[in-house]
Design an enzyme around this catalytic site. Structure first.
Site, PDB file in Angstrom:
ATOM      1  N   GLU A  58       0.830  -1.211   0.000  1.00 52.66           N
ATOM      2  CA  GLU A  58       0.000   0.000   0.000  1.00 52.66           C
ATOM      3  C   GLU A  58       0.865   1.263   0.000  1.00 52.66           C
ATOM      4  O   GLU A  58       0.612   2.202  -0.754  1.00 52.66           O
ATOM      5  CB  GLU A  58      -0.925   0.003   1.222  1.00 52.66           C
ATOM      6  N   THR A  59       1.897   1.287   0.820  1.00 44.63           N
ATOM      7  CA  THR A  59       2.737   2.481   0.941  1.00 44.63           C
ATOM      8  C   THR A  59       3.523   2.755  -0.332  1.00 44.63           C
ATOM      9  O   THR A  59       3.485   3.871  -0.868  1.00 44.63           O
ATOM     10  CB  THR A  59       3.706   2.337   2.131  1.00 44.63           C
TER      11      THR A  59
END
Length: 135
Positions: A58-59
């Protein structure tokens, strides 16, 4: 080697990034690379936590998507996340490398490969982001 990162990246991180110990190595609209310590990011059995893999995906994909979106005055928000785990890791560091699979006008999809210190694939993830107006 000291990473060369865009100036905006200095202010674009979260408390979770800090807590997980991210070391951002490379950041552009074409590729994002970061390292994470296994220590402190494990599940009760002492293995790299699957949720930590999801955070990496996600990051890194979000950072890459935002690098692209900001060129049009937009932001990127995740709308679909998947992670497949291939092998356990008990110590050392993992490295995540994110590259875009598709960049369109309204969405982008990224693949993130997480490897151990021996360059063996630990997990593979995919994130789709939608571009939205900033502000």
């Amino acid at each position: 080697m000291t990473p060369t990162l865009p100036e905006w990246a200095d202010h674009y991180h979260s408390a979770l990034d800090d807590r997980m110990g991210i070391e951002l190595v490379e950041l552009s609209a074409q590729r994002v690379v970061a390292r994470y310590p296994v220590a402190g990011n494990t599940q009760p059995m002492g293995l790299w936590h699957g949720g930590a893999s999801a955070v990496v995906v996600e990051t890194l994909a979000s950072l890459g998507a935002f690098a692209h979106a900001r060129e049009q005055g937009k932001a990127a928000v995740g709308v679909d996340l998947s992670v497949t785990h291939h092998r356990p890791v008990r110590s050392g560091w993992v490295t995540g490398t994110a590259v875009p699979l598709h960049v369109g006008r309204t969405t982008t999809s990224w693949e993130v490969v997480i490897t151990d210190e021996n360059h063996r694939r630990v997990a593979t993830g995919r994130l789709t982001c939608q571009f939205v107006q900033m502000g």
